[in-house]
Design a protein around this motif. Structure first.
Motif, short mmCIF file in Angstrom:
data_model
loop_
_atom_site.label_atom_id
_atom_site.label_comp_id
_atom_site.label_asym_id
_atom_site.label_seq_id
_atom_site.Cartn_x
_atom_site.Cartn_y
_atom_site.Cartn_z
N LEU A 99 -6.00 -9.58 21.39
CA LEU A 99 -6.30 -9.75 19.97
C LEU A 99 -6.83 -11.16 19.66
O LEU A 99 -7.60 -11.34 18.71
CB LEU A 99 -5.05 -9.45 19.12
CG LEU A 99 -4.60 -7.98 19.16
CD1 LEU A 99 -3.28 -7.82 18.42
CD2 LEU A 99 -5.66 -7.05 18.55
N ALA A 100 -6.45 -12.14 20.48
CA ALA A 100 -6.91 -13.51 20.27
C ALA A 100 -8.42 -13.66 20.50
O ALA A 100 -9.02 -14.66 20.13
CB ALA A 100 -6.14 -14.47 21.16
N GLN A 101 -9.06 -12.65 21.11
CA GLN A 101 -10.52 -12.70 21.34
C GLN A 101 -11.31 -12.32 20.08
O GLN A 101 -12.51 -12.56 20.00
CB GLN A 101 -10.96 -11.72 22.46
CG GLN A 101 -10.12 -11.71 23.73
CD GLN A 101 -9.99 -13.08 24.35
OE1 GLN A 101 -10.97 -13.80 24.48
NE2 GLN A 101 -8.76 -13.45 24.69
N GLU A 102 -10.64 -11.69 19.10
CA GLU A 102 -11.35 -11.22 17.90
C GLU A 102 -11.72 -12.38 16.97
O GLU A 102 -10.98 -13.35 16.88
CB GLU A 102 -10.47 -10.22 17.13
CG GLU A 102 -10.08 -8.98 17.90
CD GLU A 102 -11.20 -7.94 17.98
OE1 GLU A 102 -12.15 -8.00 17.17
OE2 GLU A 102 -11.09 -7.07 18.86
N LYS A 103 -12.85 -12.23 16.28
CA LYS A 103 -13.27 -13.26 15.32
C LYS A 103 -12.50 -13.12 14.00
O LYS A 103 -12.20 -14.10 13.33
CB LYS A 103 -14.77 -13.13 15.03
CG LYS A 103 -15.65 -13.66 16.15
CD LYS A 103 -16.90 -14.31 15.56
CE LYS A 103 -17.65 -15.20 16.50
NZ LYS A 103 -17.28 -15.16 17.89
N THR A 104 -12.23 -11.87 13.63
CA THR A 104 -11.52 -11.60 12.37
C THR A 104 -10.47 -10.52 12.61
O THR A 104 -10.74 -9.53 13.29
CB THR A 104 -12.51 -11.10 11.28
OG1 THR A 104 -13.55 -12.08 11.14
CG2 THR A 104 -11.84 -10.88 9.94
N LEU A 105 -9.28 -10.74 12.06
CA LEU A 105 -8.23 -9.73 12.14
C LEU A 105 -7.67 -9.50 10.74
O LEU A 105 -7.52 -10.45 9.96
CB LEU A 105 -7.09 -10.21 13.04
CG LEU A 105 -7.34 -10.27 14.55
CD1 LEU A 105 -6.16 -10.95 15.25
CD2 LEU A 105 -7.55 -8.87 15.13
N ILE A 106 -7.36 -8.24 10.45
CA ILE A 106 -6.72 -7.92 9.16
C ILE A 106 -5.32 -7.38 9.44
O ILE A 106 -5.15 -6.54 10.34
CB ILE A 106 -7.55 -6.87 8.39
CG1 ILE A 106 -8.94 -7.42 8.08
CG2 ILE A 106 -6.83 -6.44 7.11
CD1 ILE A 106 -9.84 -6.46 7.32
N PHE A 107 -4.34 -7.86 8.70
CA PHE A 107 -2.96 -7.37 8.84
C PHE A 107 -2.50 -6.74 7.53
O PHE A 107 -2.69 -7.32 6.47
CB PHE A 107 -2.01 -8.53 9.18
CG PHE A 107 -2.18 -9.03 10.57
CD1 PHE A 107 -1.40 -8.52 11.60
CD2 PHE A 107 -3.14 -9.98 10.86
CE1 PHE A 107 -1.58 -8.97 12.90
CE2 PHE A 107 -3.33 -10.43 12.16
CZ PHE A 107 -2.55 -9.92 13.19
N ILE A 108 -1.90 -5.56 7.65
CA ILE A 108 -1.32 -4.90 6.48
C ILE A 108 0.20 -5.05 6.57
O ILE A 108 0.81 -4.64 7.55
CB ILE A 108 -1.64 -3.38 6.48
CG1 ILE A 108 -3.15 -3.15 6.53
CG2 ILE A 108 -1.01 -2.70 5.27
CD1 ILE A 108 -3.53 -1.67 6.76
N CYS A 109 0.79 -5.67 5.55
CA CYS A 109 2.25 -5.80 5.53
C CYS A 109 2.85 -4.64 4.75
O CYS A 109 2.68 -4.56 3.53
CB CYS A 109 2.66 -7.11 4.88
SG CYS A 109 1.91 -8.54 5.69
N GLY A 110 3.53 -3.77 5.45
CA GLY A 110 4.16 -2.62 4.81
C GLY A 110 5.51 -3.01 4.23
O GLY A 110 6.06 -4.07 4.53
N ARG A 111 6.02 -2.17 3.41
CA ARG A 111 7.35 -2.35 2.82
C ARG A 111 7.96 -0.97 2.69
O ARG A 111 7.29 0.02 2.90
CB ARG A 111 7.24 -2.96 1.41
CG ARG A 111 6.99 -4.43 1.43
CD ARG A 111 8.30 -5.18 1.33
NE ARG A 111 8.19 -6.52 1.89
CZ ARG A 111 9.19 -7.40 1.88
NH1 ARG A 111 10.35 -7.08 1.34
NH2 ARG A 111 9.05 -8.58 2.41
N TYR A 112 9.19 -0.89 2.29
CA TYR A 112 9.81 0.40 1.99
C TYR A 112 9.71 1.32 3.20
O TYR A 112 9.90 0.91 4.32
CB TYR A 112 9.18 1.00 0.73
CG TYR A 112 8.86 -0.02 -0.34
CD1 TYR A 112 9.87 -0.80 -0.90
CD2 TYR A 112 7.56 -0.24 -0.75
CE1 TYR A 112 9.59 -1.76 -1.85
CE2 TYR A 112 7.27 -1.21 -1.71
CZ TYR A 112 8.29 -1.96 -2.24
OH TYR A 112 8.00 -2.92 -3.17
N GLU A 113 9.39 2.60 2.96
CA GLU A 113 9.39 3.58 4.06
C GLU A 113 8.08 3.61 4.84
O GLU A 113 7.93 4.36 5.78
CB GLU A 113 9.68 4.98 3.51
CG GLU A 113 11.14 5.25 3.23
CD GLU A 113 12.03 4.97 4.44
OE1 GLU A 113 11.85 5.63 5.47
OE2 GLU A 113 12.91 4.09 4.35
N GLY A 114 7.11 2.83 4.41
CA GLY A 114 5.84 2.82 5.14
C GLY A 114 4.66 2.93 4.21
O GLY A 114 4.76 2.67 3.01
#
Ligand code: ADE
Length: 224
Positions: A99-114
């Motif tokens: 993953l460190a090779q990628e130029k851009t990464l998007i992270f989704i932070c979930g909560r609750y049951e998903g």
């Protein structure tokens, strides 16, 4: 590297990026980050982002519309998009390196049951678990992933610090000591004061083996 984080709790993420190694990486221009508040994309008066699961059951699920709109505004269709979840593929150092090779990464932070499965079907490239336990905060899981990836971006930490690390080398790391020579009656192992580099290397390797046998014999069986 650019990191975009979609969250309902921006302060958790902001604190991480304004402290220590991450803050230095940002200051040096090695990392840029963008925090996207999912709630800004909710269209109703109450800015609702979650709802009860179809089929019943405890907890709430993140609704698809605000999260989908936030993902589209972030360019999720063109960038590698990661959703940390206990029902994902187990994370490992080699995955961080990839993953460190990628130029851009998007992270989704979930909560609750998903989150609604259709968001995963439409936008998510990687569902990643950080271990066989359940956290209440997707932010904490995202930050674990981000922290392990970010330190592999060239220039963020000294290259030599990455060489002898636990797991990268296939063994757990040997014990480390610093001054003073005696602390509460416990002495630093004599060999480390000897200046004999070859012997120190040998001692460290043996200690790594002992520690790995004790705590992670599975690593030895894998033949790493
Ligand atoms: N969210 C909650 N628990 C998690 C886990 N173990 N891994 C990744 N994301 C999570």
């Amino acid at each position: 590297m650019k990191i975009k984080i979609l969250t309902l709790f921006p302060q958790i993420i902001e604190t991480y990026f304004s402290t220590s190694i991450a803050a230095k990486a940002v200051e040096k221009g090695l990392i840029t980050y963008e925090i996207i508040n999912i709630r800004d994309f909710a269209r109703d008066k109450h800015k609702t982002c979650d709802d009860a699961p179809y089929g019943g059951g405890a907890g709430m699920v993140l609704k698809p519309e605000p999260l989908g709109a936030a993902l589209e505004a972030s360019g999720a269709e063109q960038y590698r998009t990661i959703f940390p979840t206990p029902s994902g593929r187990l994370f490992h150092q080699s995955y961080a390196t990839e993953l460190a090779q990628e130029k851009t990464l998007i992270f989704i932070c979930g909560r609750y049951e998903g989150i609604d499965q259709r968001i995963i079907d439409l936008y998510v490239d990687d569902e990643i678990s950080i271990g066989d336990y359940i956290l209440s905060s997707g932010e904490v899981a995202s930050l674990v992933l981000i922290d392990s990836i970010l330190r592999l971006v060239p220039g963020v930490i000294k290259a030599e610090s990455l060489v002898d690390e636990s797991i990268t080398s296939g063994l757990l790391e040997y014990p480390q000591y610093t001054r003073p020579e005696v602390y509460k009656g416990l002495r630093v192992p004599e060999i480390l004061l000897s200046g004999n580099h070859a012997m120190i290397q040998k001692w460290r390797y043996e200690q790594s083996l002992l520690k790995t046998k004790k705590y992670r014999p599975d690593l030895l069986r894998k033949g790493n």
